[in-house]
Scaffold this motif. Structure first.
Motif, PDB file in Angstrom:
ATOM      1  N   ASP A  45      43.731  50.357  46.618  1.00 33.13           N
ATOM      2  CA  ASP A  45      44.771  49.282  47.150  1.00 33.13           C
ATOM      3  C   ASP A  45      44.236  49.352  45.506  1.00 33.13           C
ATOM      4  O   ASP A  45      43.695  48.948  44.442  1.00 33.13           O
ATOM      5  N   GLN A  46      45.712  48.650  45.585  1.00 34.70           N
ATOM      6  CA  GLN A  46      46.574  48.476  43.771  1.00 34.70           C
ATOM      7  C   GLN A  46      47.758  47.304  44.128  1.00 34.70           C
ATOM      8  O   GLN A  46      48.272  46.772  43.067  1.00 34.70           O
ATOM      9  N   SER A  47      46.950  45.954  44.823  1.00 39.52           N
ATOM     10  CA  SER A  47      47.503  45.272  45.294  1.00 39.52           C
ATOM     11  C   SER A  47      47.975  44.609  43.759  1.00 39.52           C
ATOM     12  O   SER A  47      47.157  43.682  43.150  1.00 39.52           O
ATOM     13  N   SER A  48      49.313  43.809  43.958  1.00 43.89           N
ATOM     14  CA  SER A  48      49.464  42.510  42.303  1.00 43.89           C
ATOM     15  C   SER A  48      49.155  41.351  42.861  1.00 43.89           C
ATOM     16  O   SER A  48      48.447  40.442  42.066  1.00 43.89           O
ATOM     17  N   ALA A  49      48.440  41.256  44.410  1.00 42.02           N
ATOM     18  CA  ALA A  49      48.292  40.175  44.400  1.00 42.02           C
ATOM     19  C   ALA A  49      46.544  39.402  44.029  1.00 42.02           C
ATOM     20  O   ALA A  49      46.627  38.096  43.709  1.00 42.02           O
ATOM     21  N   HIS A  50      45.952  40.504  43.571  1.00 42.85           N
ATOM     22  CA  HIS A  50      44.459  40.064  42.849  1.00 42.85           C
ATOM     23  C   HIS A  50      44.239  39.533  41.527  1.00 42.85           C
ATOM     24  O   HIS A  50      43.576  38.386  41.781  1.00 42.85           O
ATOM     25  N   GLY A  51      45.260  39.115  40.932  1.00 42.02           N
ATOM     26  CA  GLY A  51      45.048  38.395  40.025  1.00 42.02           C
ATOM     27  C   GLY A  51      46.018  37.130  40.279  1.00 42.02           C
ATOM     28  O   GLY A  51      46.914  36.789  39.149  1.00 42.02           O
ATOM     29  N   ALA A  52      46.816  36.903  41.454  1.00 43.38           N
ATOM     30  CA  ALA A  52      47.289  35.345  42.276  1.00 43.38           C
ATOM     31  C   ALA A  52      46.591  33.734  41.338  1.00 43.38           C
ATOM     32  O   ALA A  52      47.517  33.174  41.738  1.00 43.38           O
ATOM     33  N   PHE A  53      45.397  34.289  41.883  1.00 39.83           N
ATOM     34  CA  PHE A  53      44.277  32.551  41.729  1.00 39.83           C
ATOM     35  C   PHE A  53      43.767  32.566  40.006  1.00 39.83           C
ATOM     36  O   PHE A  53      44.430  32.805  39.290  1.00 39.83           O
ATOM     37  N   ALA A  54      44.764  31.125  39.714  1.00 44.28           N
ATOM     38  CA  ALA A  54      44.270  30.312  38.854  1.00 44.28           C
ATOM     39  C   ALA A  54      42.627  31.014  38.267  1.00 44.28           C
ATOM     40  O   ALA A  54      42.067  30.950  38.716  1.00 44.28           O
ATOM     41  N   LYS A  55      43.105  30.713  37.448  1.00 42.56           N
ATOM     42  CA  LYS A  55      41.650  30.494  36.377  1.00 42.56           C
ATOM     43  C   LYS A  55      40.049  29.906  37.217  1.00 42.56           C
ATOM     44  O   LYS A  55      39.685  29.970  37.508  1.00 42.56           O
ATOM     45  N   ASP A  56      41.587  28.646  37.483  1.00 42.04           N
ATOM     46  CA  ASP A  56      40.256  27.241  38.418  1.00 42.04           C
ATOM     47  C   ASP A  56      40.187  27.497  39.599  1.00 42.04           C
ATOM     48  O   ASP A  56      40.173  26.254  39.707  1.00 42.04           O
ATOM     49  N   ALA A  57      40.760  28.590  40.196  1.00 39.77           N
ATOM     50  CA  ALA A  57      40.831  27.835  41.584  1.00 39.77           C
ATOM     51  C   ALA A  57      39.300  28.147  42.452  1.00 39.77           C
ATOM     52  O   ALA A  57      38.780  28.737  42.199  1.00 39.77           O
ATOM     53  N   LEU A  58      40.033  27.206  43.355  1.00 41.48           N
ATOM     54  CA  LEU A  58      38.359  27.420  44.720  1.00 41.48           C
ATOM     55  C   LEU A  58      38.454  28.975  45.416  1.00 41.48           C
ATOM     56  O   LEU A  58      39.357  28.905  45.888  1.00 41.48           O
ATOM     57  N   ASN A  59      38.150  29.355  44.211  1.00 40.16           N
ATOM     58  CA  ASN A  59      37.061  30.559  45.593  1.00 40.16           C
ATOM     59  C   ASN A  59      35.990  31.140  45.409  1.00 40.16           C
ATOM     60  O   ASN A  59      35.278  31.182  45.182  1.00 40.16           O
ATOM     61  N   VAL A  60      35.440  30.989  47.053  1.00 40.77           N
ATOM     62  CA  VAL A  60      34.032  31.309  46.974  1.00 40.77           C
ATOM     63  C   VAL A  60      33.257  32.099  46.795  1.00 40.77           C
ATOM     64  O   VAL A  60      32.488  32.588  46.258  1.00 40.77           O
ATOM     65  N   LYS A  61      33.750  33.488  46.637  1.00 36.80           N
ATOM     66  CA  LYS A  61      33.786  34.398  45.806  1.00 36.80           C
ATOM     67  C   LYS A  61      33.209  34.532  44.572  1.00 36.80           C
ATOM     68  O   LYS A  61      32.677  34.851  44.192  1.00 36.80           O
ATOM     69  N   ASP A  62      33.982  33.978  43.773  1.00 35.65           N
ATOM     70  CA  ASP A  62      33.236  33.599  42.289  1.00 35.65           C
ATOM     71  C   ASP A  62      32.275  32.467  41.627  1.00 35.65           C
ATOM     72  O   ASP A  62      32.175  31.920  40.830  1.00 35.65           O
ATOM     73  N   MET A  63      31.670  31.717  43.161  1.00 33.01           N
ATOM     74  CA  MET A  63      30.664  30.767  42.796  1.00 33.01           C
ATOM     75  C   MET A  63      28.820  31.442  43.804  1.00 33.01           C
ATOM     76  O   MET A  63      28.854  32.426  44.175  1.00 33.01           O
ATOM     77  N   ASN A  64      28.448  30.370  42.461  1.00 29.42           N
ATOM     78  CA  ASN A  64      27.002  31.422  42.822  1.00 29.42           C
ATOM     79  C   ASN A  64      26.305  30.516  44.384  1.00 29.42           C
ATOM     80  O   ASN A  64      27.348  29.706  44.946  1.00 29.42           O
ATOM     81  N   VAL A  65      25.838  30.942  44.751  1.00 31.19           N
ATOM     82  CA  VAL A  65      24.728  30.353  46.177  1.00 31.19           C
ATOM     83  C   VAL A  65      24.130  28.908  45.623  1.00 31.19           C
ATOM     84  O   VAL A  65      24.224  28.242  45.995  1.00 31.19           O
ATOM     85  N   TRP A  66      23.728  29.584  44.373  1.00 33.67           N
ATOM     86  CA  TRP A  66      22.861  27.880  43.496  1.00 33.67           C
ATOM     87  C   TRP A  66      23.463  27.548  42.449  1.00 33.67           C
ATOM     88  O   TRP A  66      23.289  28.626  41.988  1.00 33.67           O
TER      89      TRP A  66
END
Length: 112
Positions: free
Chosen positions: A20-41
């Motif tokens: 998977d070499q998709s260029s879309a991996h870097g498509a989000f802004a640094k402050d984008a709302l993305n649950v993958k980048d959030m801690n649970v607690w």
């Protein structure tokens, strides 16, 4: 590197490799709302995300267009259960609690 290792370990086997070499991996802004980048607690290292607004298709019409902050406010009272997190990024569990309270008619998102 993976293919030569595979060929060495399994000389008479044919394999199919998918990368998977998709260029879309870097498509989000640094402050984008993305649950993958959030801690649970709360606490710990996590990305600071921008505030958001409750969309107009939210089941509770009172919340339409309301701001939901992604950071604990700096001026939480010292007896607040999340006082130690003031000024820090909220986490998945906090946002879930805020949503539940809002759905039950309690505090609005970001007011906990």
């Amino acid at each position: 590197m993976a293919i030569p290792i595979f060929e060495q370990m399994y000389p008479n086997v044919i394999a199919e490799f998918v990368f998977d070499q998709s260029s879309a991996h870097g498509a989000f802004a640094k402050d984008a709302l993305n649950v993958k980048d959030m801690n649970v607690w709360p606490g710990g290292k996590q990305r600071i995300m921008h505030d958001t607004y409750i969309p107009s298709d939210n089941p509770n019409p009172e919340l339409h267009g309301r701001k939901q902050t992604m950071i604990f406010v700096d001026d939480l009272p010292s007896n607040h259960p999340d006082y130690k997190y003031r000024g820090q990024q909220k986490a998945q569990e906090q946002l879930r609690r805020e949503a539940l309270m809002a759905a039950e008619g309690g505090n609005k998102p970001g007011e906990m």
